[in-house]
Every structure is written in structure tokens, then in C-alpha cells.
Motif scaffolding. Sequence first.
Motif, mmCIF file in Angstrom:
data_model
loop_
_atom_site.group_PDB
_atom_site.id
_atom_site.type_symbol
_atom_site.label_atom_id
_atom_site.label_comp_id
_atom_site.label_asym_id
_atom_site.label_seq_id
_atom_site.Cartn_x
_atom_site.Cartn_y
_atom_site.Cartn_z
ATOM 1 N N PRO A 108 33.581 -1.512 15.153
ATOM 2 C CA PRO A 108 33.793 -0.103 14.780
ATOM 3 C C PRO A 108 33.637 0.829 15.980
ATOM 4 C CG PRO A 108 32.452 -1.202 13.133
ATOM 5 C CD PRO A 108 32.593 -2.176 14.273
ATOM 6 N N LEU A 109 34.557 1.775 16.111
ATOM 7 C CA LEU A 109 34.553 2.702 17.244
ATOM 8 C C LEU A 109 33.507 3.790 17.055
ATOM 9 C CD1 LEU A 109 37.196 1.214 17.833
ATOM 10 C CD2 LEU A 109 38.259 3.411 18.348
ATOM 11 N N PRO A 110 33.007 4.343 18.163
ATOM 12 C CA PRO A 110 32.024 5.434 18.057
ATOM 13 C C PRO A 110 32.631 6.744 17.569
ATOM 14 C CG PRO A 110 32.538 4.980 20.351
ATOM 15 C CD PRO A 110 33.190 3.904 19.553
ATOM 16 N N PHE A 111 33.961 6.846 17.585
ATOM 17 C CA PHE A 111 34.630 8.015 17.020
ATOM 18 C C PHE A 111 36.032 7.594 16.584
ATOM 19 C CE2 PHE A 111 34.543 8.383 21.690
ATOM 20 C CZ PHE A 111 35.885 8.199 21.985
ATOM 21 N N PRO A 112 36.621 8.326 15.630
ATOM 22 C CA PRO A 112 37.877 7.889 14.997
ATOM 23 C C PRO A 112 39.116 8.356 15.770
ATOM 24 C CG PRO A 112 37.043 9.811 13.861
ATOM 25 C CD PRO A 112 36.058 9.524 14.967
ATOM 26 N N GLU A 120 37.778 16.710 16.358
ATOM 27 C CA GLU A 120 37.325 18.047 16.741
ATOM 28 C C GLU A 120 35.807 18.175 16.709
ATOM 29 O OE1 GLU A 120 39.290 20.927 14.356
ATOM 30 O OE2 GLU A 120 41.309 20.414 15.064
ATOM 31 N N SER A 121 35.153 17.349 15.915
ATOM 32 C CA SER A 121 33.687 17.410 15.811
ATOM 33 C C SER A 121 32.990 16.430 16.736
ATOM 34 C CB SER A 121 33.260 17.159 14.362
ATOM 35 O OG SER A 121 33.637 15.846 13.956
ATOM 36 N N ARG A 127 32.994 11.446 24.116
ATOM 37 C CA ARG A 127 34.381 11.097 24.433
ATOM 38 C C ARG A 127 34.509 10.591 25.864
ATOM 39 N NH1 ARG A 127 37.614 16.115 24.032
ATOM 40 N NH2 ARG A 127 39.188 14.707 24.895
ATOM 41 N N ILE A 128 33.827 11.247 26.811
ATOM 42 C CA ILE A 128 33.934 10.838 28.214
ATOM 43 C C ILE A 128 33.185 9.536 28.453
ATOM 44 C CG2 ILE A 128 33.343 11.507 30.579
ATOM 45 C CD1 ILE A 128 33.992 14.363 29.833
ATOM 46 N N LYS A 129 32.083 9.336 27.744
ATOM 47 C CA LYS A 129 31.349 8.071 27.871
ATOM 48 C C LYS A 129 32.245 6.896 27.466
ATOM 49 C CE LYS A 129 27.259 5.593 26.149
ATOM 50 N NZ LYS A 129 26.854 5.095 27.466
ATOM 51 N N HIS A 130 33.077 7.105 26.444
ATOM 52 C CA HIS A 130 34.002 6.059 25.989
ATOM 53 C C HIS A 130 35.443 6.521 26.264
ATOM 54 C CE1 HIS A 130 30.762 3.903 23.886
ATOM 55 N NE2 HIS A 130 30.350 5.088 23.487
ATOM 56 N N ARG A 131 35.703 6.949 27.499
ATOM 57 C CA ARG A 131 36.998 7.544 27.805
ATOM 58 C C ARG A 131 38.143 6.568 27.545
ATOM 59 N NH1 ARG A 131 38.318 12.829 28.087
ATOM 60 N NH2 ARG A 131 39.724 13.335 29.799
ATOM 61 N N TYR A 132 37.926 5.285 27.755
ATOM 62 C CA TYR A 132 38.966 4.283 27.524
ATOM 63 C C TYR A 132 39.412 4.275 26.060
ATOM 64 C CZ TYR A 132 34.451 2.104 26.597
ATOM 65 O OH TYR A 132 33.169 1.867 26.166
ATOM 66 N N LEU A 133 38.548 4.705 25.151
ATOM 67 C CA LEU A 133 38.939 4.853 23.750
ATOM 68 C C LEU A 133 39.629 6.194 23.517
ATOM 69 C CD1 LEU A 133 35.742 3.463 21.944
ATOM 70 C CD2 LEU A 133 37.873 2.244 22.476
ATOM 71 N N ASP A 134 39.104 7.226 24.121
ATOM 72 C CA ASP A 134 39.682 8.562 23.997
ATOM 73 C C ASP A 134 41.139 8.576 24.465
ATOM 74 O OD1 ASP A 134 39.315 11.250 23.257
ATOM 75 O OD2 ASP A 134 38.955 11.850 25.324
#
Length: 601
Positions: A108-112, A120-121, A127-134
Motif C-alpha cells: 500500500p502506498l503512503p498516498f493515493p 490535495e491533503s 510527497r518529496i520523501k516518496h517523489r518516485y511515487l509522486d
Amino acid sequence: MTFKQRTHNCGDIRLLHKDSEVVLNGWIHRVRDLGGLWFADVRDRTGLVQVFIDPEKFPTRADLRNECVVEFTGIVAERSEKNKNPDSPTGDIEVIVSDYQILSASKPLPFPVSDEAQMESVSEDLRIKHRYLDLRRAKMYRGLAIRAAANQRIREFLTKKTFLEVETPIITKSTPEGARDYLIPYRQTPGLWYALPQSPQQYKQLLMVGGIERYFQIARCFRDESSRADRQPEFTQLDLEMSFVHEEDILSLNEEMVKHVINGVIEEFGLEKEPVKDFPRMTYAEAMLRYGCDKPDIRFGLELFDATEAVTGCEFGVFNSTIEAEGRIRGVRYPGGSNLSRKEIGIVEDFCKEFGAKGMASMAIEADGEGIDIGNGLKVRSSIAKFFTVDQLRAVVETAKAEAGDLLCFIADGYEVGNNILYRLRLEIGDRCGLRDPRKLAYMWVLDFPLLEWDADGQRWSSMHHPFTMPKVEDLHLMATAPGKIRAQAYDLVCNGSEAAGGSIRINRPDIQAQMFTLLGISDATQQERFGHILEAFSYGAPPHGGIAWGLDRLIMLLTDTENIREVMAFPKTGPGHDPMMNAPSSIDAQQWAELGLKMS
């Protein structure tokens, strides 16, 4: 692992592929179980396509989860009319899966990333910590694609104009004149240091001495300062330099390049922007007088007005004392502001106080009501109106070019202090009134900057641009007698209230360059230590030359309508220059300390 490579990109499949077998590679964007019927959206860099997974053929589907990497094989089928999605480029079809393979599972991802509304929340740090997901989000990919397209167009344009792309060093000498340098210890000789370049300024001038004549580079630059919404400690700029040119040559070339790059990208990506057409010009002095700053947003009017002459001799003490102290009574018009309540006007005044205002006077201009009638169908309503004659009020209204419904906002202070407040207030009013149209890219040139500005803290002159800027030839005689009056052969390209690019004609004579360093308080010995290489180079025949540098990150911000530079960079830093993804900067071990000849004090 062996797998079948894609035959088509997800976002490229259309009705013309109906009944064809396709192989897809990508990520599962979203899985939907509709009463036992399984659908999934599969995503790659080109977009999404829906696949249908027959529960009878694939009874166990637990491994199909959001964001796992998959290979799907299937037949393209047309959707029924009621199930077509007109909002999706692939909305007319779906792929009936005949075989699939999970190439890489995902926890499961830390954000959707599949839900922009929920993003937005999500905090920016996460987001920057997991930039590869962002970066999996279509919005982020699009920003990088726009950036790449702009870079490509820059290279195309300048290459056709016979510019040579040259790479300059990343580890160089520290010559601290602007922001703080990033320093690198030299292992071979403890106590000596390299620095990362704040710009390729000296190198590109040395390339002109070397006869390159037309140079450009998309350069990485470094400044040891905290990041802001429009600034990062490492950033990218387009750097170019030309020999045997006048200022007009550089301005006209850059106008042509802006149209080629910006208008081309607008058309290629279908951006909601108006094509760039005009490049009005004004001097620094004119920009400060009309807009209070050297980077005005000219998408809207509301130029500052000066009511000093109109109110001289009035009975309002604040204005009188300011005029006696050789200050100015200046202001800006607030369209529709006459309807503001006292509380709302107080909020505007508090905004001004944040930037040094002692207070803000105001007058409401109305067509009717209880105000003082000044003729022409206008009345002035204000708690200070009683201190002015009708003629004075009429002169103020005429000076401000006010209309019924306007609120006139006044700042009584010195010229420079008033400018700092009023230019910010003007932008605030522009935002409040919806006048800063994001569809417009309003470019303009600001010319004839002062060469120097007085540093009150250091009690010395400093360069307004940089110490390699050539003074106006007609002002060279002032270097010994009135340095504060010298104008520079410098120019800034401004867009929508931000500096887009800045440049100048450069000094190419060692005597003028040494005189410039002396004006900046740099001793002869320090000149030789820090800049001896460029002074010597100029003594071997340096051509007249000039150039400009564009902030590419800011350019992409404008094109993508983002207010944060981190949104258009692949791997940005957070506020204090920290990289939460790599956890950098980080400590080094004892052996590295010893190798570098360093120790913590």
C-alpha cells in the motif's frame, strides 16, 4: 524474469485497434469489482486504458492490486454505448484480458496517486520523501514533459542561430560576491576548497575571449540559501553569451526565442495560454515610478499615482509632515473598493503594515451618497476628506484617474519605502479583483538599471546585477565622482510580475573591470586573488560581448500555472535545502573526515 513487451502504449489504443491482440505493460491504476465483474485501469506514461478480467477465466485475482506492475495480453473490444467514457481518449474501448503476469507487486502506498482530489491533503514533505511515487501522477509527468519540450526547442533555436553548446565546470573557484557558495574540500591539499558555481558567468565570458563568439548551455547552478516558492538551492538556467553585439541584438534574439519556445510549447501541449506577441520596454526608473518595482505585472493597469502636488498645503497633518520631510504621497486605485467596510479596509491597511507602512489613508469615490461633491457626478467619502479643499480632492481624483466605485489607497512615506509597500498592494488588489489573468504571459523588458546600489549595513556600494556589468559609456566619467548615478547596460526580461531572465553587456577591458572592483571595495590584492584570471584574460584582447540567463524552472512554473518551483522539478529540496527522500545532507564517517584533513570544532 521473462515477460512480453508491450505492443501498444496504454493511452494510444483506439477504436481502430478493435479486434486486435495487444500486450500492455504498466501499473494498475485502479481495480473495480462491479458485482463480480472485474475491471482495472492500466496506466503508463501515455495514459490509461480499461481492461476487463473475466472472473470465470481468472477465479483468483487477489494479486491484482493498485500500483503493482503488470503485463496484460488481450483483445481490443468496443464498449457498449452506455459504457463509453467521452472524457477519456481511450473511453470507446476496453481490452478483454486473455493472460496476465504480475511483474512487480506493490505494498500500500503512503498516498493515493490515483486520486488527485485526495492528493490535495497530502503534505509536500511526504510527497518529496516518496517523489518516485509522486512522479507517477499524470500532472507531474506532464510538467516534466513540458520542461523537456522547452529545452528541446531552446536547443533547436540556438543551434540554428549558430550557437555552440558548451559545458562549463561544476567544481570551480569560490569568488563570493552574491549568495553563499557550496564549498567542497580539496582532499589532495587540506585547507584548499572548490565551490559549486552560482552561475557560469566568468566561464562564459572567458569563452568569448577564447573566440567561441556564440555560446549557450542549459546549466545547473547552486546557491547555499534556503528554498522558497520560486527558488531552490540547485536550479537550472539557460545561459547564453554573444560577441560583437549591442544590447539590441540580444533583446531581439531573445524576443524571437521566447516566441519560438513558449508559443511552440503552448501549441504542442494545448495549454490554456495566449500566444506571446509583444515585448514592451521601459526603463528601471519608469518601472519604479509607475509600478513601484523593477518587475511589474503588466497584465492589468492600476498604475501608482503621485498625489503629492495635489495635496500640498492641505490640513491633514500626516500628509504635511511627510511632504516637509521630502517624502511622497503616493497611492493605488482599488476598483470597486468603495464598497469595502471599515473592517475590510483595516485588513488592507494591516497588509500594508506587514511591509513597513506606518498606516494607510483611503478615500472612497462614489456617484451618490453623503460624500463631498467634487463635480462631474463624483463624491468623495472619507474620514480625512474634511482636511482638503474641494479643489484638492478634485485634483487627487484626477491624478488617480479614479471612477465611481473606486477606493484610493494612500501611503505617505519616502519614495523607496512607499514603492516597496505599494507594488505589493497593487498585486494584492489585482488578485482580489481577478485582474491577473493566468492565460496571459505578459513579457516586457526593463532597461537602464543603476549599476550600483548602496549597502547601508556594509556601508559600501554593491552591484545591482553583478560586478561584470558594463556601465553606460556616457556614464563612465561618473565612476570616480558619482557612482550612484551610473546606469548599467543591463536588462531584465519580466513576465507576470517575476524576473524571467536577466543579462547585460559585459565589461571587456581590464582597466574598467579593476575600477569596478575598486568601487565595490575590493582591494588590489583581493582582486588578484579572486579575479586575477579574468583580469589577465581581458588583457589579451577580449571582444565586446554580452548575454543573458533565463530561469528555466520559473519558465515552466508559468507554463504549468504552478506557484511552487518544486512542482516542476523531478527531485527538489524542501525549505532548508533538505532532501527527505535521500535523507541528505548526511553525516560522513571518521575515515572521510581524516582523508579530507577536517575535524569538527
